[in-house]
Design a protein around this motif. Sequence first.
Motif, PDB file in Angstrom:
ATOM      1  N   ASP A 125      37.639  46.292  33.102  1.00  0.00           N
ATOM      2  CA  ASP A 125      39.018  46.003  33.522  1.00  0.00           C
ATOM      3  C   ASP A 125      40.039  46.961  32.926  1.00  0.00           C
ATOM      4  O   ASP A 125      41.162  47.041  33.416  1.00  0.00           O
ATOM      5  N   THR A 170      35.373  31.932  34.033  1.00  0.00           N
ATOM      6  CA  THR A 170      35.259  33.247  34.652  1.00  0.00           C
ATOM      7  C   THR A 170      35.731  34.347  33.698  1.00  0.00           C
ATOM      8  O   THR A 170      36.757  34.212  33.031  1.00  0.00           O
ATOM      9  N   ARG A 217      36.984  36.942  34.559  1.00  0.00           N
ATOM     10  CA  ARG A 217      38.186  37.542  35.149  1.00  0.00           C
ATOM     11  C   ARG A 217      39.396  37.365  34.216  1.00  0.00           C
ATOM     12  O   ARG A 217      40.267  38.200  34.142  1.00  0.00           O
ATOM     13  N   ASN A 218      39.430  36.248  33.504  1.00  0.00           N
ATOM     14  CA  ASN A 218      40.602  35.947  32.675  1.00  0.00           C
ATOM     15  C   ASN A 218      40.531  36.528  31.263  1.00  0.00           C
ATOM     16  O   ASN A 218      41.447  36.343  30.471  1.00  0.00           O
ATOM     17  N   VAL A 244      44.680  43.557  37.739  1.00  0.00           N
ATOM     18  CA  VAL A 244      43.746  42.422  37.855  1.00  0.00           C
ATOM     19  C   VAL A 244      44.457  41.228  38.496  1.00  0.00           C
ATOM     20  O   VAL A 244      43.939  40.582  39.410  1.00  0.00           O
ATOM     21  N   ASP A 282      43.766  39.528  42.789  1.00  0.00           N
ATOM     22  CA  ASP A 282      43.316  38.240  43.333  1.00  0.00           C
ATOM     23  C   ASP A 282      44.312  37.106  43.102  1.00  0.00           C
ATOM     24  O   ASP A 282      43.952  35.934  43.190  1.00  0.00           O
ATOM     25  N   HIS A 328      32.404  44.039  40.939  1.00  0.00           N
ATOM     26  CA  HIS A 328      32.286  42.586  40.937  1.00  0.00           C
ATOM     27  C   HIS A 328      31.754  42.202  42.313  1.00  0.00           C
ATOM     28  O   HIS A 328      32.091  42.828  43.292  1.00  0.00           O
ATOM     29  N   LYS A 369      34.562  41.885  44.798  1.00  0.00           N
ATOM     30  CA  LYS A 369      35.611  42.886  44.946  1.00  0.00           C
ATOM     31  C   LYS A 369      35.408  43.609  46.264  1.00  0.00           C
ATOM     32  O   LYS A 369      34.301  43.990  46.605  1.00  0.00           O
ATOM     33  N   GLY A 422      40.881  33.653  41.996  1.00  0.00           N
ATOM     34  CA  GLY A 422      40.335  34.166  40.751  1.00  0.00           C
ATOM     35  C   GLY A 422      38.822  34.047  40.747  1.00  0.00           C
ATOM     36  O   GLY A 422      38.214  33.709  41.754  1.00  0.00           O
ATOM     37  N   CYS A 452      36.185  36.367  39.936  1.00  0.00           N
ATOM     38  CA  CYS A 452      35.313  37.364  40.545  1.00  0.00           C
ATOM     39  C   CYS A 452      34.051  37.660  39.749  1.00  0.00           C
ATOM     40  O   CYS A 452      33.086  38.135  40.289  1.00  0.00           O
ATOM     41  N   LYS A 453      34.100  37.435  38.458  1.00  0.00           N
ATOM     42  CA  LYS A 453      33.038  38.008  37.631  1.00  0.00           C
ATOM     43  C   LYS A 453      31.943  37.044  37.223  1.00  0.00           C
ATOM     44  O   LYS A 453      31.115  37.364  36.414  1.00  0.00           O
TER      45      LYS A 453
END
Lengths: 302, 98
Positions: free
Chosen positions: A75, A105, A107-108, A142, A146, B54, B57, B66, B68-69
């Motif tokens: 990221d 996730t 993602r955060n 990021v 999304d 990801h 993605k 949210g 994605c991973k």
Amino acid sequence: MSTISLEQIQREMAAAVMTPLTPDDNMRKEAPDGRSMERVAASFIAPNSRLTSFERLEIYNRQYWYRVLGALAEDFPALRTVIGSRAFDAMSVGYLKAHPSRSFTLRNLGGQLASWLTTNQHFAARRADLAVDVARIEWAFVEAFDGAEHEPLTLEQIATLDGGSYLALQPHLQLVELTYPVDDLVLNLHKQEKRQATEAGVKHDEDDHAPAKLPPIRRKPTYLAAHRVDYSVYYLRLNRGEFHTLRAIRAGRPLGEAIEAGVTTARVPAARRPQLVRQWFTAWAELGWICAPDLDRLVRST
Amino acid sequence: MKNQLNAMLLTAALSGLIGGTTVAHAATTSASKTTVKAAKAGLQYVNGDKPAKHSCKGKNDCKGQGGCKSSDNGCKAKNSCKGKGGCATDGSKMPKAV
């Protein structure tokens, strides 16, 4: 062997797994609370014919760190280039000790990195302020990628507005205030990273890169919007007044106040302000940035 | 005087909103919708053909949600337990769902 509850096992396991590895990527011999990690592991993991309890737990300890460090590097590729991979890895461990994964996730994971870096600048040495800006942009990407998308304001809704009306911004729209104009630098580093990844086929994460040589960059307050159009993320430079108006709208200030908050910082003669404001709102409406406020949230905040 | 200026600014904002919304609405019915909007969007942060690191993605089925991973191959080639059998409990098989 004494019995322990499932919750205790889960807490022991999480604490052990989230303990940073040694410099050689092994599990530490001592738990953060001073107990022997061998004893901790043996308290809830049985050995098998090939591995001791310690070795079995070590697998998960390594997997956790490889996974979270990999996610962070993915990221923040420009930040990694700017401060160098060795400093980035040390910074990542420091950050993840302070902000371990708490979400379902990854993602955060990097959500607090930019603010954490402002108070832990030694990881970025002489490029600390620059690094914070780069981290801000990369995190904005990021979020913009999304973040949710709401319906923009309709003409019928606009017809009901006055100076006391509340508006909202698209959730995917990120407003970023920078000390340095590093947006182009980040874009170039991302392109470079992509090119290298394509040419090399496989990226070697273990390479020990020193901080990249950068062109001279002078401090200059810079305002950016990172947002999404048709599934692609863009960034757009904003002028100061534009940025402050948008920020005031996001902060929940009424339309009249938000406009005033922006134009007073715009440094343009009063006679030119209406034209400027019209241009701003035209552009924002074309991009679908302005939405009706979330009524539930408004009710909750009053 | 200040009130008059504020009223002018508000009028300017509202007429801008109407103008921009009208243009955006007209663009949704035009074939060049993407081009027009993207041209005003600024610089593209990454190229659209960026390889999907990801799993979602580039597909955007996670858009706005949210997350994605959580399911990509993050541990690929990093399986330090590979060949040692340490991952399953005592080598036992996963229980079958009834």
